[in-house]
Design a protein around this motif. Sequence first.
Motif, mmCIF file in Angstrom:
data_model
loop_
_atom_site.group_PDB
_atom_site.id
_atom_site.type_symbol
_atom_site.label_atom_id
_atom_site.label_comp_id
_atom_site.label_asym_id
_atom_site.label_seq_id
_atom_site.Cartn_x
_atom_site.Cartn_y
_atom_site.Cartn_z
ATOM 1 N N SER A 32 -30.962 -90.483 -32.378
ATOM 2 C CA SER A 32 -32.074 -89.687 -31.868
ATOM 3 C C SER A 32 -31.607 -88.712 -30.814
ATOM 4 N N ILE A 33 -32.465 -87.742 -30.553
ATOM 5 C CA ILE A 33 -32.183 -86.757 -29.510
ATOM 6 C C ILE A 33 -31.976 -87.445 -28.171
ATOM 7 N N LEU A 34 -32.749 -88.522 -27.954
ATOM 8 C CA LEU A 34 -32.624 -89.278 -26.713
ATOM 9 C C LEU A 34 -31.219 -89.884 -26.588
ATOM 10 N N SER A 35 -30.734 -90.545 -27.656
ATOM 11 C CA SER A 35 -29.376 -91.116 -27.606
ATOM 12 C C SER A 35 -28.348 -90.039 -27.322
ATOM 13 N N GLY A 36 -28.480 -88.915 -28.040
ATOM 14 C CA GLY A 36 -27.504 -87.846 -27.874
ATOM 15 C C GLY A 36 -27.518 -87.282 -26.465
ATOM 16 N N GLY A 37 -28.721 -87.032 -25.947
ATOM 17 C CA GLY A 37 -28.835 -86.470 -24.606
ATOM 18 C C GLY A 37 -28.269 -87.407 -23.550
ATOM 19 N N LEU A 38 -28.555 -88.715 -23.712
ATOM 20 C CA LEU A 38 -28.053 -89.680 -22.729
ATOM 21 C C LEU A 38 -26.531 -89.770 -22.789
ATOM 22 N N THR A 39 -25.975 -89.725 -24.019
ATOM 23 C CA THR A 39 -24.517 -89.759 -24.154
ATOM 24 C C THR A 39 -23.896 -88.549 -23.463
ATOM 25 N N LEU A 40 -24.493 -87.379 -23.697
ATOM 26 C CA LEU A 40 -23.974 -86.170 -23.051
ATOM 27 C C LEU A 40 -24.107 -86.263 -21.533
ATOM 28 N N ALA A 41 -25.190 -86.893 -21.060
ATOM 29 C CA ALA A 41 -25.365 -87.039 -19.618
ATOM 30 C C ALA A 41 -24.178 -87.797 -19.021
ATOM 31 N N PHE B 292 -19.314 -95.132 -27.784
ATOM 32 C CA PHE B 292 -20.104 -95.821 -26.770
ATOM 33 C C PHE B 292 -21.590 -95.519 -26.951
ATOM 34 N N GLY B 293 -21.919 -94.241 -27.128
ATOM 35 C CA GLY B 293 -23.319 -93.856 -27.290
ATOM 36 C C GLY B 293 -23.931 -94.524 -28.502
ATOM 37 N N ASN B 294 -23.132 -94.590 -29.569
ATOM 38 C CA ASN B 294 -23.613 -95.235 -30.791
ATOM 39 C C ASN B 294 -23.874 -96.723 -30.561
ATOM 40 N N ALA B 295 -22.920 -97.400 -29.904
ATOM 41 C CA ALA B 295 -23.063 -98.841 -29.705
ATOM 42 C C ALA B 295 -24.133 -99.166 -28.672
ATOM 43 N N PHE B 296 -24.201 -98.357 -27.584
ATOM 44 C CA PHE B 296 -25.088 -98.697 -26.472
ATOM 45 C C PHE B 296 -26.490 -98.105 -26.670
ATOM 46 N N PHE B 297 -26.588 -96.773 -26.689
ATOM 47 C CA PHE B 297 -27.912 -96.155 -26.750
ATOM 48 C C PHE B 297 -28.564 -96.334 -28.124
ATOM 49 N N ALA C 139 -27.692 -100.938 -29.175
ATOM 50 C CA ALA C 139 -28.072 -101.971 -28.207
ATOM 51 C C ALA C 139 -29.434 -101.684 -27.584
ATOM 52 N N LEU C 140 -29.700 -100.427 -27.225
ATOM 53 C CA LEU C 140 -31.002 -100.098 -26.651
ATOM 54 C C LEU C 140 -32.042 -99.762 -27.718
ATOM 55 N N GLY C 141 -31.588 -99.704 -28.974
ATOM 56 C CA GLY C 141 -32.528 -99.511 -30.075
ATOM 57 C C GLY C 141 -33.112 -98.110 -30.179
ATOM 58 N N LEU C 142 -32.425 -97.109 -29.628
ATOM 59 C CA LEU C 142 -32.958 -95.750 -29.718
ATOM 60 C C LEU C 142 -32.640 -95.097 -31.052
ATOM 61 N N GLY C 143 -31.720 -95.688 -31.802
ATOM 62 C CA GLY C 143 -31.358 -95.135 -33.098
ATOM 63 C C GLY C 143 -30.652 -93.800 -32.977
#
Lengths: 281, 297
Positions: B145-154, B131-136, B139-143
């Motif tokens: 990144s630490i941001l994608s990982g942190g949001l997925t963990l959130a 999900f994090g890979n597909a969405f953050f 889809a959101l274009g974060l690639g």
Amino acid sequence: MRSDQSLTIITRALAVISAAIVLLIVLFLLRESTPALRQLGWSRFFTDASWHPLSGQFNLTPMIVATLVTSSGAIVIAAPLGIGSAVFVNFYAPRRLAAWHRRLIELLAGIPSVVFGLWGLVVLAPIIATFGGSGQNLLTATIVLGLMVLPTVALLSDTAIAALPREWIQGAAALGMGRSAIVGWIVLPGARRGIGGGIILALTRALGETMAVLMLAGNIVEMPSSLLSPGRTLNANIALELGYASAGHRSVLFVSGLMLMLVVSVIVLFVSRREGTRRDG
Amino acid sequence: MDSGPATSRAIEVRHHWREFCVAVAVWVAATSVICVLIWILADIAIRGLAEVNFGFLIEDVQDAGRVGGIGPIILSTGLILLVCLVVAVPLSFGTAIALTERLDKESWFARNVRRSLDVLAGVPSIVFGLFGNAFFAIALGLGYSILSGGLTLACMVLPILIRTSEQAIRAVPAEYRYAAAALGMKRTTILFRVVLPVAMPALAAGVVLSIGRALAETAALIFTSGYVARTPESLLDSGRSLSVHIYDLAMNVPGGGSKAYATACVLVVLLLAINAATALLLRLAGLHNRSTTGGSL
């Protein structure tokens, strides 16, 4: 009063966001797996000749079997040990030892799966290898997976047993029943719903575990012939292949993720509904 | 008739024998579990501690991790946790407040929010990764990144954080609210001036517990925050967490075993500290340890 109203609105909005994440996950899994489902349909995941995604063969069956074997094997290991632990802290352990036992079980629950994987790889696999093979096989993965989900069974059984009315146990003792008879005839039957819930929850944990199994099961896609043969679970397959998967292949990986998600959600909803009926009645 | 006493003695012997067997079985089960735990911890400590020193904690990763330290890895892990908490804490506290606003009965709203959180708690971590890979990431274009990982963990720690916050708020005696309300305080004031301060240690315990969960996570991070072991320059850089580093060293780097153990040692020490901190905070809050960690049912 206005600030009260805005508080309600803001917190409710946050709650809606929290609740919607699950829907977002399902939505994205569906969106990403639609191409594969539309092109291949469900049946090809079971009828294809093999798993060779580069040449368009997408048979998931060996991986589904490996997932089910390791998860159910983990439960076979975790259930008796976990229930034994819970009985131990409630009826057999001296008070101080019981407190320590609980604390250590919680500690076991907090150990990361990669650390379990590392330990299994370096310590356990060479031991299993004496039975034949490289030691990286379904048996090693199952044992470590069992250890990982054991705290879930132990802690939830403990809670269920501790919640039993003291009168039952005192009454049984007053009738002259021995400790083992009280445990076998009063405690375990009385707490069976809670214990069952713990086992089911442990099963969802086992089905969802990736890293330890990925590090220990050998990761060869083939129909397992025995516990000593290597295997690859659905989760491990996603972790191994998502990095380089091209469009169609990637979509199939999302289908397997969707399968996992659906199975786990159905189990969780079943349990939460069952818990709900118990609370009401 | 004279066989009566003999039979009852036989029954008694059988009972004693059964008591004995069951007691032995229970003790063996409990002891073996503890022995395995000690085995794992001792193994990590013995093989890992030899490699851990101050230099290891701050040096750069060299030769795919075979030499050098884990400085950038610790930094990335910290940043991922920071992103995770900045998003998850307000969301969870808000949700917990919404779920506890009615003290008497559960509303339709609360029941369904809770049910969807139960499902979220059961979602396998690799599915969070997908999900994090597909969405953050895409889809959101974060690639990656630490941001994608942190949001997925959130998303991942949300259920446990909401549950612990909810318990923390519920544990505040209702009399406090009644007394505050009798003084004519508004609900918002009661919440921020009475309920939340009293619940603070237990709320903090929930946050610490979630940090532990997030630290332990690997599968959700591989395809969201990625593998890059350099020092991240911004939140949009890929960064490798401690757990991903252990996995990579153990599986993909021949000869990386000793450094994998050293990293595992650092991770386990961090988690032990977190475990102790949670227990301490819960004792401060006057809550029993078991109520929050005893599984999520």
